[in-house]
Design a protein around this motif. Structure first.
Motif, PDB file in Angstrom:
ATOM      1  N   ILE A   1      38.198  -4.538 -13.525  1.00  0.00           N
ATOM      2  CA  ILE A   1      37.036  -5.239 -14.062  1.00  0.00           C
ATOM      3  C   ILE A   1      36.584  -4.641 -15.400  1.00  0.00           C
ATOM      4  O   ILE A   1      36.169  -5.368 -16.294  1.00  0.00           O
ATOM      5  N   ASP A   2      36.672  -3.320 -15.548  1.00  0.00           N
ATOM      6  CA  ASP A   2      36.276  -2.710 -16.823  1.00  0.00           C
ATOM      7  C   ASP A   2      37.109  -3.253 -17.973  1.00  0.00           C
ATOM      8  O   ASP A   2      36.606  -3.431 -19.080  1.00  0.00           O
ATOM      9  N   LEU A   3      38.373  -3.509 -17.728  1.00  0.00           N
ATOM     10  CA  LEU A   3      39.249  -4.068 -18.751  1.00  0.00           C
ATOM     11  C   LEU A   3      38.795  -5.471 -19.138  1.00  0.00           C
ATOM     12  O   LEU A   3      38.870  -5.853 -20.301  1.00  0.00           O
ATOM     13  N   ALA A   4      38.279  -6.231 -18.184  1.00  0.00           N
ATOM     14  CA  ALA A   4      37.883  -7.618 -18.434  1.00  0.00           C
ATOM     15  C   ALA A   4      36.552  -7.745 -19.166  1.00  0.00           C
ATOM     16  O   ALA A   4      36.260  -8.810 -19.721  1.00  0.00           O
ATOM     17  N   LYS A   5      35.760  -6.688 -19.208  1.00  0.00           N
ATOM     18  CA  LYS A   5      34.416  -6.790 -19.790  1.00  0.00           C
ATOM     19  C   LYS A   5      34.424  -7.253 -21.240  1.00  0.00           C
ATOM     20  O   LYS A   5      33.571  -8.030 -21.650  1.00  0.00           O
ATOM     21  N   SER A   6      35.391  -6.810 -22.019  1.00  0.00           N
ATOM     22  CA  SER A   6      35.425  -7.221 -23.423  1.00  0.00           C
ATOM     23  C   SER A   6      35.767  -8.710 -23.560  1.00  0.00           C
ATOM     24  O   SER A   6      35.232  -9.398 -24.427  1.00  0.00           O
TER      25      SER A   6
ATOM     26  N   ALA B   1      49.981 -11.934 -20.342  1.00  0.00           N
ATOM     27  CA  ALA B   1      49.335 -12.380 -21.576  1.00  0.00           C
ATOM     28  C   ALA B   1      50.366 -13.001 -22.516  1.00  0.00           C
ATOM     29  O   ALA B   1      50.105 -14.025 -23.149  1.00  0.00           O
ATOM     30  N   GLY B   2      51.528 -12.383 -22.605  1.00  0.00           N
ATOM     31  CA  GLY B   2      52.585 -12.916 -23.465  1.00  0.00           C
ATOM     32  C   GLY B   2      53.018 -14.310 -23.050  1.00  0.00           C
ATOM     33  O   GLY B   2      53.197 -15.201 -23.889  1.00  0.00           O
ATOM     34  N   HIS B   3      53.170 -14.523 -21.746  1.00  0.00           N
ATOM     35  CA  HIS B   3      53.546 -15.847 -21.259  1.00  0.00           C
ATOM     36  C   HIS B   3      52.443 -16.863 -21.552  1.00  0.00           C
ATOM     37  O   HIS B   3      52.733 -17.997 -21.945  1.00  0.00           O
ATOM     38  N   VAL B   4      51.203 -16.475 -21.350  1.00  0.00           N
ATOM     39  CA  VAL B   4      50.095 -17.391 -21.608  1.00  0.00           C
ATOM     40  C   VAL B   4      50.060 -17.761 -23.090  1.00  0.00           C
ATOM     41  O   VAL B   4      49.929 -18.943 -23.444  1.00  0.00           O
ATOM     42  N   VAL B   5      50.201 -16.773 -23.960  1.00  0.00           N
ATOM     43  CA  VAL B   5      50.191 -17.047 -25.402  1.00  0.00           C
ATOM     44  C   VAL B   5      51.318 -18.016 -25.771  1.00  0.00           C
ATOM     45  O   VAL B   5      51.123 -18.961 -26.539  1.00  0.00           O
TER      46      VAL B   5
ATOM     47  N   THR C   1      42.282 -10.286 -21.602  1.00  0.00           N
ATOM     48  CA  THR C   1      42.586  -8.948 -22.087  1.00  0.00           C
ATOM     49  C   THR C   1      44.046  -8.632 -21.813  1.00  0.00           C
ATOM     50  O   THR C   1      44.711  -9.292 -21.029  1.00  0.00           O
ATOM     51  N   SER C   2      44.503  -7.600 -22.504  1.00  0.00           N
ATOM     52  CA  SER C   2      45.870  -7.140 -22.306  1.00  0.00           C
ATOM     53  C   SER C   2      45.907  -5.659 -22.607  1.00  0.00           C
ATOM     54  O   SER C   2      45.206  -5.171 -23.489  1.00  0.00           O
ATOM     55  N   HIS C   3      46.741  -4.974 -21.857  1.00  0.00           N
ATOM     56  CA  HIS C   3      46.960  -3.563 -22.146  1.00  0.00           C
ATOM     57  C   HIS C   3      47.734  -3.441 -23.448  1.00  0.00           C
ATOM     58  O   HIS C   3      48.362  -4.394 -23.905  1.00  0.00           O
ATOM     59  N   ARG C   4      47.704  -2.272 -23.998  1.00  0.00           N
ATOM     60  CA  ARG C   4      48.510  -2.016 -25.182  1.00  0.00           C
ATOM     61  C   ARG C   4      49.980  -2.217 -24.801  1.00  0.00           C
ATOM     62  O   ARG C   4      50.415  -1.807 -23.730  1.00  0.00           O
ATOM     63  N   PRO C   5      50.748  -2.867 -25.682  1.00  0.00           N
ATOM     64  CA  PRO C   5      52.151  -3.136 -25.330  1.00  0.00           C
ATOM     65  C   PRO C   5      52.925  -1.853 -25.026  1.00  0.00           C
ATOM     66  O   PRO C   5      52.755  -0.844 -25.693  1.00  0.00           O
TER      67      PRO C   5
ATOM     68  N   VAL D   1      42.241 -10.047 -26.146  1.00  0.00           N
ATOM     69  CA  VAL D   1      41.398  -8.909 -26.509  1.00  0.00           C
ATOM     70  C   VAL D   1      42.170  -7.663 -26.084  1.00  0.00           C
ATOM     71  O   VAL D   1      42.390  -7.414 -24.914  1.00  0.00           O
ATOM     72  N   ARG D   2      42.607  -6.901 -27.051  1.00  0.00           N
ATOM     73  CA  ARG D   2      43.477  -5.763 -26.825  1.00  0.00           C
ATOM     74  C   ARG D   2      42.671  -4.556 -26.351  1.00  0.00           C
ATOM     75  O   ARG D   2      41.609  -4.262 -26.870  1.00  0.00           O
ATOM     76  N   GLN D   3      43.210  -3.857 -25.373  1.00  0.00           N
ATOM     77  CA  GLN D   3      42.597  -2.633 -24.867  1.00  0.00           C
ATOM     78  C   GLN D   3      43.534  -1.472 -25.143  1.00  0.00           C
ATOM     79  O   GLN D   3      44.742  -1.613 -25.061  1.00  0.00           O
ATOM     80  N   GLY D   4      42.985  -0.311 -25.437  1.00  0.00           N
ATOM     81  CA  GLY D   4      43.781   0.892 -25.604  1.00  0.00           C
ATOM     82  C   GLY D   4      44.530   0.956 -26.915  1.00  0.00           C
ATOM     83  O   GLY D   4      45.405   1.795 -27.081  1.00  0.00           O
ATOM     84  N   ALA D   5      44.218   0.083 -27.846  1.00  0.00           N
ATOM     85  CA  ALA D   5      44.905   0.133 -29.146  1.00  0.00           C
ATOM     86  C   ALA D   5      44.323   1.262 -29.974  1.00  0.00           C
ATOM     87  O   ALA D   5      43.134   1.578 -29.892  1.00  0.00           O
TER      88      ALA D   5
END
Length: 145
Positions: A14-19, A125-129, A110-114, A139-143
């Motif tokens: 859930i923390d990842l989804a907040k952004s 996320a890649g498939h959705v895009v 959101t997506s984790h850093r690749p 919305v990128r996380q951990g970049a």
């Protein structure tokens, strides 16, 4: 500009989804858009089916619906503009199906850093895009900043 926004949420992160939720809330206020929160439950593997209770999927769905309702209460989006749903199946497939069902014109996720493994295997996320029929904001996380 946007009237229907889909926000897929992994309830385990859930923390990842907040952004992503914050971005959707901003678009909702700016464009008077409706927001649909989505959680996708994985299918119970057939080889495990005999080891779990008969109502396992029902219990999982109820737990997911309660957790998603808690996220919805705390997300800061006006209740008249907000709905949520739990679907079961493959993650990116269900995201794309829900986007089509609600005629979403934006998916915010959101997506984790690749990582190296996602370059070879792909990510949800890649498939959705690649396959979404509407705009997708990842919305990128951990970049690194």
């Amino acid at each position: 500009m946007y009237k229907s926004i889909l926000v897929p949420i992994d309830l385990a992160e859930i923390d990842l989804a907040k952004s992503a939720i914050a971005q959707a809330a901003m678009f909702s206020r700016t464009f008077d858009a409706k927001v649909r929160l989505l959680n996708v439950m994985a299918m119970t593997p057939v080889m495990l089916a005999e080891y779990v209770p008969a109502d396992f999927d029902t219990q999982q769905r109820e737990t997911s619906e309660q957790a998603l309702a808690a996220v919805a209460r705390d997300c800061g989006i006006d209740g008249a503009h907000l709905s949520s749903i739990v679907r079961q199946g493959g993650i990116y497939h269900e995201i794309l199906e829900e986007a089509a069902d609600i005629k979403a014109d934006l998916i915010v996720m959101t997506s984790h850093r690749p990582a190296m493994r996602t370059y070879f295997l792909g990510s949800n996320a890649g498939h959705v895009v690649r396959y979404a029929k509407c705009s997708v904001l990842v919305v990128r996380q951990g970049a690194a900043t």
